[in-house]
Design an enzyme around this catalytic site. Structure first.
Site, PDB file in Angstrom:
ATOM      1  N   CYS A   1       0.817  -1.205   0.000  1.00  0.00           N
ATOM      2  CA  CYS A   1       0.000   0.000   0.000  1.00  0.00           C
ATOM      3  C   CYS A   1       0.861   1.268   0.000  1.00  0.00           C
ATOM      4  O   CYS A   1       1.538   1.558  -0.962  1.00  0.00           O
ATOM      5  CB  CYS A   1      -0.966  -0.048   1.179  1.00  0.00           C
ATOM      6  SG  CYS A   1      -2.242   1.210   1.203  1.00  0.00           S
ATOM      7  N   HIS A   2       0.860   2.029   1.083  1.00  0.00           N
ATOM      8  CA  HIS A   2       1.662   3.242   1.211  1.00  0.00           C
ATOM      9  C   HIS A   2       3.068   2.975   1.772  1.00  0.00           C
ATOM     10  O   HIS A   2       3.900   3.875   1.799  1.00  0.00           O
ATOM     11  CB  HIS A   2       0.968   4.266   2.119  1.00  0.00           C
ATOM     12  CG  HIS A   2      -0.206   4.933   1.491  1.00  0.00           C
ATOM     13  ND1 HIS A   2      -1.425   4.301   1.326  1.00  0.00           N
ATOM     14  CD2 HIS A   2      -0.364   6.180   0.986  1.00  0.00           C
ATOM     15  CE1 HIS A   2      -2.281   5.127   0.761  1.00  0.00           C
ATOM     16  NE2 HIS A   2      -1.666   6.276   0.534  1.00  0.00           N
TER      17      HIS A   2
END
Length: 186
Positions: free
Chosen positions: A110-111
């Site tokens: 994800c991030h």
């Protein structure tokens, strides 16, 4: 899928995306690995579960209590808050970089590729990430791909929580492979 004798760190702090810590942790434990949640301080860290604060997770060890040589791999959960807080912590970045430099598995979802950017690991690698940080990944010199999971010599990246089963399976596969000796170490 036997990871008996393998030890894996999950580095996280407050604001980790709940499923991005819990799903890999549970899959890796089921595969036989010893999994420890590492954070900036002892106690508990609170997750973020889609739209609101989630459940707390017990921290097994603080960064001051660990050595990169104790682990076969590191998993970096995303969420927006968690990697943003960790990328300004020198001890966290040092821990990630040491595991990478030892040619061990580094997995970010994800991030969390923000942490690979901050450590310099992203440069020149094939990677994926959550779509909102695609430009950040590209600007860091990585070759961004719109794929569920991307592996580049033991560096595993994945897009989002919907890809966690494939992400976890790839971590298991790469840890079983062992050190990635062909990886160029910066």
């Amino acid at each position: 899928m036997d990871l008996k004798g393998k030890k894996i760190a999950i580095l996280a702090t407050h604001g980790f995306e709940q499923s991005e810590l819990e799903v890999p942790r549970d899959r890796l434990k089921k595969a036989g690995a010893t999994v420890e949640v590492i954070s900036l301080a002892a106690g508990e860290i609170k997750g973020w579960d889609m739209n609101d604060w989630g459940r707390p997770v017990k921290v097994d060890k603080s960064l001051d209590q660990v050595s990169s040589s104790d682990y076969d791999a590191i998993v970096l959960p995303g969420g927006q808050i968690n990697p943003d807080l960790l990328r300004v912590e020198p001890k966290a970045l040092k821990f990630i970089k040491e595991i990478f430099d030892a040619q061990k598995v580094v997995a970010a979802v994800c991030h969390a590729p923000w942490l690979l950017i901050e450590t310099g690991i992203a440069k020149g690698r094939r990677m994926t990430s959550y779509k909102s940080i695609k430009t950040d990944v590209i600007n860091a010199g990585a070759k961004w791909e719109d794929s569920q999971v991307v592996v580049d010599q033991g560096v595993i990246t994945s897009r989002n929580p919907g890809d966690l089963e494939a992400f976890s399976a790839k971590i298991i596969e790469e840890v079983k492979e062992g050190r990635h000796l062909r990886r160029s170490v910066a």
